[in-house]
Scaffold this active site. Sequence first.
Site, short mmCIF file in Angstrom:
data_model
loop_
_atom_site.label_atom_id
_atom_site.label_comp_id
_atom_site.label_asym_id
_atom_site.label_seq_id
_atom_site.Cartn_x
_atom_site.Cartn_y
_atom_site.Cartn_z
N HIS A 65 2.28 14.07 24.84
CA HIS A 65 2.32 14.63 23.66
C HIS A 65 2.54 16.18 23.75
O HIS A 65 2.11 16.64 24.79
CB HIS A 65 1.12 14.39 22.89
CG HIS A 65 1.00 12.77 22.44
ND1 HIS A 65 -0.23 12.03 22.71
CD2 HIS A 65 1.77 11.85 21.71
CE1 HIS A 65 -0.17 10.68 22.45
NE2 HIS A 65 1.10 10.56 21.83
N ASP A 109 -0.75 17.32 24.68
CA ASP A 109 -1.21 17.02 26.11
C ASP A 109 -0.62 18.04 27.01
O ASP A 109 -1.35 18.44 27.79
CB ASP A 109 -0.66 15.79 26.56
CG ASP A 109 -1.16 14.35 25.59
OD1 ASP A 109 -2.36 14.49 25.20
OD2 ASP A 109 -0.44 13.62 25.51
N GLU A 134 10.57 5.45 18.30
CA GLU A 134 9.65 4.41 18.86
C GLU A 134 9.35 3.74 17.54
O GLU A 134 8.32 4.18 16.76
CB GLU A 134 8.52 4.87 19.48
CG GLU A 134 7.56 3.95 19.97
CD GLU A 134 6.03 4.36 20.80
OE1 GLU A 134 6.27 5.50 21.21
OE2 GLU A 134 5.11 3.59 20.74
N GLU A 161 8.24 -0.66 22.00
CA GLU A 161 6.78 -1.10 22.51
C GLU A 161 6.56 -2.72 22.13
O GLU A 161 6.80 -3.06 21.07
CB GLU A 161 5.69 -0.34 21.91
CG GLU A 161 4.37 -0.69 22.00
CD GLU A 161 3.26 0.15 21.89
OE1 GLU A 161 3.51 1.50 22.12
OE2 GLU A 161 2.31 -0.10 21.57
N HIS A 194 4.42 -3.28 19.07
CA HIS A 194 4.95 -2.83 17.86
C HIS A 194 5.86 -3.97 17.25
O HIS A 194 6.11 -4.26 16.11
CB HIS A 194 5.58 -1.61 18.00
CG HIS A 194 4.85 -0.45 18.30
ND1 HIS A 194 5.12 0.90 18.48
CD2 HIS A 194 3.51 -0.63 18.44
CE1 HIS A 194 4.19 1.60 18.71
NE2 HIS A 194 3.05 0.74 18.70
N ASP A 248 -3.09 -2.77 16.04
CA ASP A 248 -2.50 -2.47 17.19
C ASP A 248 -3.39 -2.44 18.57
O ASP A 248 -4.33 -1.67 18.51
CB ASP A 248 -1.72 -1.22 17.11
CG ASP A 248 -0.74 -0.77 18.21
OD1 ASP A 248 -0.42 -1.65 19.08
OD2 ASP A 248 -0.36 0.21 18.46
N ASP A 298 -2.73 -2.86 21.91
CA ASP A 298 -2.26 -2.02 23.30
C ASP A 298 -2.97 -2.98 24.60
O ASP A 298 -3.64 -2.33 25.35
CB ASP A 298 -2.66 -0.83 23.21
CG ASP A 298 -1.76 -0.11 22.28
OD1 ASP A 298 -0.80 -0.12 21.90
OD2 ASP A 298 -2.37 1.15 21.85
N ASP A 356 1.90 1.53 27.51
CA ASP A 356 0.99 2.23 26.23
C ASP A 356 -0.31 1.05 26.26
O ASP A 356 -0.05 0.04 25.69
CB ASP A 356 1.65 2.08 25.15
CG ASP A 356 1.10 3.34 24.30
OD1 ASP A 356 0.02 3.96 24.94
OD2 ASP A 356 1.60 3.47 23.22
C1 GLO Z 1 0.87 4.08 18.72
C2 GLO Z 1 1.96 4.49 19.65
C3 GLO Z 1 1.57 5.74 20.33
C4 GLO Z 1 2.91 6.26 20.95
C5 GLO Z 1 2.60 7.89 21.56
C6 GLO Z 1 3.69 8.38 21.97
O1 GLO Z 1 0.98 3.13 18.13
O2 GLO Z 1 2.23 3.60 20.58
O3 GLO Z 1 0.67 5.48 21.32
O4 GLO Z 1 3.64 5.69 21.91
O5 GLO Z 1 2.13 8.55 20.44
O6 GLO Z 1 4.58 9.10 20.93
MG MG Z 2 3.51 3.40 22.08
#
Ligand code: GLO
Ligand code: MG
Length: 352
Positions: free
Chosen positions: A56, A59, A181, A217, A220, A255, A257, A290
Amino acid sequence: MARLKRQRGRRYCFSFGPWNISEGADPFGPPARKPIPFAKKLKMYKKMGFDGIQFHDDDAVPDLDALSTQAVGKRAAQLGKILDDEGLVPEFVAPRLWENPKTIDGGFTANSASARRYALDRARLTVDIAVELGTRNVVLWLAREGTYLREAKNAREAHDRLLHAINTILGHHPEIRVLIEPKPNEPMDHAYLPTIGHAIAMAYRSDDPTRVGGLIETAHAVLAGLDPSDEMAFALHHGKLWSVHLNDQNGLKYDQDRNFAAVDLRRAFNQVRVLEEAGYGQDGEMIGLDVKTFRTQKLTDSTAHLVNSKRFFELLVEKVRTFNRKKEAQLIADCNYEGLERMVIEHLLGAR
Ligand code: GLO
Ligand code: MG
């Protein structure tokens, strides 16, 4: 045949973002582990078998809102040098537009003109950081670009504004690429550009379609009720799959992950298969993860999910490479899909 042989020896490059090593906070409870400082995380990448790092904007440059543009550039350049010394490759930078109070109702699509200005300024700053770090890739996860209730924004106008944001980023540097994304919901009830189809439609409307693509992703796509491997295939067809966030998701809930392949092995096999068959990675695309570890995990084992997800991916690469293609082709030619199903499941279960 030559192509297949080349792929057999091919090694994938793996990446993740520092937020994937987390403290276990969730909406119902505070952090459960001590934070690991960023400098220490950087040292962990190579040891864990990862070469790529995702960022980010903050980051890379903490507290960037309090710094001048020049100071942000200087700090990013310093980090770029550290990455070089560590032998790490910056994969992308993403503007974190969902935490600042100014963007409480979105950034690019906010109803407030000053919030939109802030979001565009921050996106330009993200481009500057990406350039200093040495990556062309800016990822847009459009977290709060959507609505809590339909009537709160004008959706048609919101898409004009998203297009304007994409063009602003493209216009800020001639080599920068935008990777959208998509995610259909969370934190919003409805997010704009919920699938890769929406993202790619927007790419073709932009000032330079060759510089707008996507990052898919797994979770998602599942949240959108779609099959991640088909979503990837669609993006690959358009030459627009420039990164992935592999993970897993147990049905239609928050979500999660989860570890790649940990929920649906066959779905994971099909993602690896689509990537492998397309030669994904040969133009420098990375296998991004992720994934989040469980809140219950001890600090000392709080990176196991990353190492494990990478291992599950590699084991599935082997499964894809050892799938009997001749037998598969025959079963398909005969429309013997019961036979094909048995073959897939037996192969995944290691049956002889
Ligand atoms: C959240 C997203 C998040 C993005 C990350 C990069 O649901 O997956 O983790 O991938 O902020 O932009
Ligand atoms: Mg992501």
